[in-house]
Design an enzyme around this catalytic site. Sequence first.
Site, PDB file in Angstrom:
ATOM      1  N   LYS A  78      -7.975  17.687  -3.506  1.00  0.00           N
ATOM      2  CA  LYS A  78      -8.443  17.508  -2.121  1.00  0.00           C
ATOM      3  C   LYS A  78      -9.835  16.881  -2.081  1.00  0.00           C
ATOM      4  O   LYS A  78     -10.374  16.620  -1.017  1.00  0.00           O
ATOM      5  CB  LYS A  78      -8.465  18.859  -1.395  1.00  0.00           C
TER       6      LYS A  78
ATOM      7  N   CYS B 228       1.228  26.251   5.410  1.00  0.00           N
ATOM      8  CA  CYS B 228       1.003  27.402   4.535  1.00  0.00           C
ATOM      9  C   CYS B 228       0.093  28.430   5.197  1.00  0.00           C
ATOM     10  O   CYS B 228      -0.668  29.113   4.510  1.00  0.00           O
ATOM     11  CB  CYS B 228       0.424  26.998   3.183  1.00  0.00           C
TER      12      CYS B 228
ATOM     13  N   ASP C 233     -12.591  31.106  -0.316  1.00  0.00           N
ATOM     14  CA  ASP C 233     -11.667  30.009  -0.597  1.00  0.00           C
ATOM     15  C   ASP C 233     -12.292  28.719  -0.062  1.00  0.00           C
ATOM     16  O   ASP C 233     -12.299  28.469   1.138  1.00  0.00           O
ATOM     17  CB  ASP C 233     -10.315  30.303   0.078  1.00  0.00           C
TER      18      ASP C 233
ATOM     19  N   GLN D 235     -11.131  23.721   1.294  1.00  0.00           N
ATOM     20  CA  GLN D 235     -11.347  22.701   2.323  1.00  0.00           C
ATOM     21  C   GLN D 235     -12.821  22.493   2.631  1.00  0.00           C
ATOM     22  O   GLN D 235     -13.154  21.705   3.506  1.00  0.00           O
ATOM     23  CB  GLN D 235     -10.623  23.100   3.629  1.00  0.00           C
TER      24      GLN D 235
ATOM     25  N   HIS E  59      -4.815  30.594   4.147  1.00  0.00           N
ATOM     26  CA  HIS E  59      -3.737  29.844   3.508  1.00  0.00           C
ATOM     27  C   HIS E  59      -2.917  30.853   2.706  1.00  0.00           C
ATOM     28  O   HIS E  59      -3.469  31.832   2.193  1.00  0.00           O
ATOM     29  CB  HIS E  59      -4.380  28.810   2.569  1.00  0.00           C
TER      30      HIS E  59
HETATM   31  C1  LIG Z   1      -7.571  26.603   2.540  1.00  0.00           C
HETATM   32  C2  LIG Z   1      -6.699  26.339   1.366  1.00  0.00           C
HETATM   33  N1  LIG Z   1      -6.590  27.261   0.397  1.00  0.00           N
HETATM   34  C3  LIG Z   1      -5.831  27.062  -0.691  1.00  0.00           C
HETATM   35  C4  LIG Z   1      -5.103  25.908  -0.857  1.00  0.00           C
HETATM   36  C5  LIG Z   1      -4.255  25.757  -2.079  1.00  0.00           C
HETATM   37  O1  LIG Z   1      -4.616  24.660  -2.847  1.00  0.00           O
HETATM   38  P1  LIG Z   1      -3.688  24.300  -4.075  1.00  0.00           P
HETATM   39  O2  LIG Z   1      -2.326  24.033  -3.490  1.00  0.00           O
HETATM   40  O3  LIG Z   1      -4.273  23.072  -4.662  1.00  0.00           O
HETATM   41  O4  LIG Z   1      -3.665  25.456  -4.978  1.00  0.00           O
HETATM   42  C6  LIG Z   1      -5.163  24.923   0.143  1.00  0.00           C
HETATM   43  C7  LIG Z   1      -4.400  23.671   0.038  1.00  0.00           C
HETATM   44  O5  LIG Z   1      -3.248  23.510   0.226  1.00  0.00           O
HETATM   45  C8  LIG Z   1      -5.981  25.150   1.272  1.00  0.00           C
HETATM   46  O6  LIG Z   1      -6.052  24.235   2.245  1.00  0.00           O
END
Ligand SMILES: Cc1ncc(COP(=O)(O)O)c(C=O)c1O
Lengths: 151, 415
Positions: free
Chosen positions: B232, B372, B206, B209, B129
Amino acid sequence: MSVDSMYQEIILDHYKNPHHKGLREPYDAQVHHLNPTCGDEITLRVSLDGENVADVSYDSEGCSISQASASVLTDLVIGRSVAHGQAAYDAFVELMQSKGQLEPDEDVLEDAVAFAGVSKYPARVKCALLAWMAWRDAVLQAAADVSGSAS
Amino acid sequence: MTLDPAAKLAIDIARIRKDFPILDREVRPGVPLVYLDSAATSQKPAQVLDAMRDYYERHNANVHRGIHTLAEEATAIYEGARAKVATFVNASSPSEIVFTKNSSEALNLLAHVLPFGPGDDVVVTEMEHHSNLVPWQLATQRTGATLKWIGLTDDGRLDLDDLDRVITERTKVVSFVHQSNLLGTINPVDAMVAKARSVGARVVLDCSQSVPHMGVDVQALGVDAIAFTGHKMLGPTGIGVLWAPLARLEEWPPFLGGGEMIDEVTMAGSTWAVPPHKYEAGTPPIAEAAGLGAAVDYLTDVGMDAVRVHEHELTAYALEQLQSIEGLRIIGPPTAEMRGGAISFALGDLHPHDVGQLLDEHGIAVRVGHHCARPACLRYGVPATTRASVHLYSSTEDIDALVEGLRQVKVFFGA
Ligand SMILES: Cc1ncc(COP(=O)(O)O)c(C=O)c1O
């Protein structure tokens, strides 16, 4: 609000059979515009002949709305004056900002009036505008170059 | 991962759905919502909304500041949420749980405090991401280190043949996603950790998910830090979590400066509060912590094994149904093995925007775009995908509605 108001027959026709697509020589300016939220892209070239638009060619990837919009744009501006293209640009931007409240002027916008329904979908307005923003950017650059080299 | 099939019995979809008021709404008159965008953000059960309302109605005060009753209640709620989150991911102590704004902030924090410099490498993967890519791009540019990445296979997995080439004696940090939001892939943490450890690199995972969808045990993972995000996992927006062992949180420098994160302050300089407060400058997201605590209670009640089994079965069903549609191509692993319930696909040559717009006409919420994760989209030669993603409240009826919707999209565009 029905999605049929956005996906007009004219739009679907331009999407399936886009006009003037492909990059051509010669050209005075080339720009690349990107819609970062959805990944739609366009590379667009403008070729000027004095006050007139000799050609607009493009290569693009994106949704039906962005593709049809590029096709309609080229129909409106190729072979006409830059000033006419500018007027069409202004009218189209105004239409896209209208949230469905504007009755578009068919004399100025021709097939582009079909996009009136798109203006009710805020997330799709930028799809419709992508080619137009690229066109305006390119024509300004081309005009600057042409006047620059003439003086 | 071992799945206990008996755990499935614990999921009573009809009962669970009643807890999520939004699942009852219509998108337009006569068009019920079919929510398949949980990877972007999950819906919230009434228990979470109630906890936040109760906090504001009865206990609202700033935390760690003052000795009046409300301040003590608010502090107890906030610190209680921290303890719940610690238990949820099996941290050895609540002090290892740092509340941030979201995953992105937690990952930026890590990219700031982990030590590396000129001549060092930081390794990520091509399926990250942007939140686990851009912070490392910025940090390596700032420090003069080099960013490297592990590529992907055609079926949406990490290309482990790359490991020995990319992770070397120069590698100081390996940061990768536990479960991909774009591809659904669950990555082989053990293999990655073993390789990183063999060269003495720190490992960041990370878990944005994964924590919402499966039991995650930070001690079993064997990594140096994880990040996840409240919204999430049935919680509110505005709160995320960084977990790291206490020793690491003590050793790394502070990130943001301000109130709460200090020990002693003079005009000439300051010393730092002990973790986790060292990393929590300013007034924290208190109501959000109350909500997240309630979300963790909810997930714990249902049981993360039950959640995982339910979503695994739903994913297998969805993959099978989707692939019965002619011209539909899954972007990511085509079977449910080592995979979560975020399913990206291409429908012929149709652009995801058009697909998503027409699905919305039927009340079906999916996400379209590059999610993203633009580099991974480029890797698979698509500018964008359509993505359907599930959570514990999703049902086979949701999948059936999606499949029927997609068939109608094809008819509409004559594809
Ligand atoms: C794999 C992953 N990493 C990071 C994020 C970032 O999360 P946030 O936007 O809540 O910071 C997301 C979600 O959009 C994600 O799916």
